[in-house]
Design a protein around this motif. Sequence first.
Motif, short mmCIF file in Angstrom:
data_model
loop_
_atom_site.label_atom_id
_atom_site.label_comp_id
_atom_site.label_asym_id
_atom_site.label_seq_id
_atom_site.Cartn_x
_atom_site.Cartn_y
_atom_site.Cartn_z
N LEU A 1 24.72 0.75 -10.85
CA LEU A 1 23.43 0.80 -10.16
C LEU A 1 22.99 2.25 -10.00
N ARG A 2 21.68 2.43 -9.93
CA ARG A 2 21.13 3.78 -9.69
C ARG A 2 20.27 3.76 -8.44
N ILE A 3 20.43 4.80 -7.62
CA ILE A 3 19.57 4.99 -6.45
C ILE A 3 18.66 6.18 -6.73
N ARG A 4 17.36 5.94 -6.58
CA ARG A 4 16.38 7.02 -6.71
C ARG A 4 15.80 7.31 -5.33
N PRO A 5 16.30 8.36 -4.66
CA PRO A 5 15.78 8.67 -3.32
C PRO A 5 14.37 9.25 -3.41
N SER A 6 13.65 9.23 -2.28
CA SER A 6 12.29 9.78 -2.26
C SER A 6 12.32 11.28 -2.51
N LYS A 7 13.42 11.93 -2.12
CA LYS A 7 13.60 13.36 -2.39
C LYS A 7 15.00 13.59 -2.96
N GLY A 8 15.13 14.57 -3.83
CA GLY A 8 16.43 14.87 -4.41
C GLY A 8 16.72 14.09 -5.67
N LYS A 9 17.93 14.31 -6.22
CA LYS A 9 18.32 13.71 -7.49
C LYS A 9 18.81 12.28 -7.31
N SER A 10 18.62 11.48 -8.37
CA SER A 10 19.14 10.12 -8.37
C SER A 10 20.65 10.15 -8.61
#
Length: 664
Positions: free
Chosen positions: A634-643
């Motif tokens: 799974l990948r998490i893409r935060p609103s700020k910073g790197k995935s």
Amino acid sequence: MWLIVTEKDNTARRIAGILFGRVKVRKIDGVNVYFSQDEKNAVVGLKGHIVELDYPKEYNNWSKVPLKSLLKADLVKKVKARNIAKALSQLAQKAERVTIATDYDREGELIGVEALEIIKKANPSVKADRAKYSAITPQEIKKAFSSTTKINFNLAKAAETRQIVDLMWGALLTRLLSLSSGRLGKDFLSVGRVQSPTLRFIVEREREIQQFKPTPYWEIFAEFENGEKFSAKHVKRFLKKEEAEEAFSRIGDRAVVKKYVEKDVSERRPIPFNTTEFLREAGKFMAPDKAMSIAENLYMNGYISYPRTDNTVYPPSLNLKAIVSKFLNSEFKAEAEIALSHMKPSRGKKETKDHPPIHPVEVASRKDLSKDEWRIYELVVRRFLATLAPDAVWAVRQAEIDASGEIFKATGKQLVNPGWRAIYVYYKAEESFLPGLHEGQTLKVLSKKIEEKKTKPPGRYTMSSIIKLMEKYNLGTKSTRHEILRKLYSRGYIRGNPLKPTEVAFAVIDALKKEAEVITLPDMTAKLEEDMDRIEEGKQDQKAVVNESAKFLEEVLENVNEEELGKTIREGVRKDRVVGKCPECGNDLEIRKARGRFIGCTSYPECRFTLPLPQKGRLEVTARKCDKHDMSILRIRPSKGKSWTFCPYCSYIEWKGRDGQSQG
């Protein structure tokens, strides 16, 4: 006062500096305005479109508004940058002349006309003209503003027509899919006029790959010697092993050179960069939308020419030698000298009059630019210099060899004059060895072998190849193709590069093919692109084009079975949530929501196995699997910073171990 309107603030700043020398900067309603010292001239920058078309607010309730009503609604123009609109109105009151200096293409013309309408409302008597330029350099800007032209309202009308049609298609199809599948709120399913046929290409290629059945075949290779060793391949690909073995058994220990040819072959230099070619090349090492964004910044900072162009032929008015000569005092000195030794430009098939092909206009050094900016700038410089350089020359040797009646072929290639290849280093020169031979010469057969191989499925589309395909089928424009791909990524339809469609993409395309296939075909979209051209030429009426789209979409609605459409999509959405098999019962594990998101077993309540998930950031199921648990990464893409990526089971075990240690 003379008021100049540009598309962006940094363009306004640069143009003011070129035209006025010393500049006074004053804020009006929070907007930078660049005045000449006597304040008789001013330049203001927009933020692209400051006005947008939209449906009236009474159409906002998706569930209550009949879909057909979207086709007959009177769209409204909404000012989305109120401070800029106020600044324009205030400046307009003192203006006697306004020059629109937005980017010269359809979108740029519409952006300029939108601003002009606001200005004219405040000052109906103001005179207006147009400045056209392809590079933000002193020479180009001074020339553009000393020879302004009329505003091209047909060009703006073509762009506005596209806006209307795309809004209509996007609103109707997005609501149709989302309502029928119950995907509302943040989870709505977005589709559009260009997205749908583009996504169909990607989905159908993936289906070809899935359904492909490899066919075995056999090839024979032999190693020969004439004082020097070399390899050759049998001319035939054998589909039966027995035939390959029979041919193999006939090969003795001697062979004869049946034919031999030596020749020099020229490899033509590449054609100049238009937008599509640029994005194809940049897409090999960077996302196309990012590459375009960087190219636009380089243009606005005066390093390269306007990056949105269809042209692949340098106009006679472009002083190519003067541009190349600038690079004699840069790290591209050697490459510039190669170009100057030839100075005969290549040319592509597309020639337009609006902008020249993409080329450098000023020398930059690495310290002037960020790492990514330098990569794009270097690509543009090297491509430009390569288009002016000599062709590469290869010494090619070809031999046909008879080994007891079995014919082999061998080819040798040596790069004898690199020409443009010494400049454009993005293509590797693949050399191969073949010694000098002559017809009738006897060779010794040193070894022979049979190799079993299997046919391979077609490759997935890459960013580069799908952009080329979109151009071939007239899907989108030079300015929008990279944005379409970005939307397909951001909305969870495709992943990775090469492009792999998600289960939701399969579901959407399968459902549309079954219920409204015309939406997924490029025909209607390509025709609309042709209509835009005719509107631009003044040969087609905007209202007729919009009505044709409305009628087309009305027929789609009349023939679609919304229940079946929703059923197909819901099943695809469910599959896209599946991450693996439950270690306790063997049923599917899927991502679920109930007071937060988690992974749960589909056989609940009989099986209560769960895995926790991070609650913040956009969650994506990737195509990769965990080696230990055969579970989707799974990948998490935060609103700020790197995935970041993780296996939910590995993370759970690791967390459980840490928790156990802390308790102990």
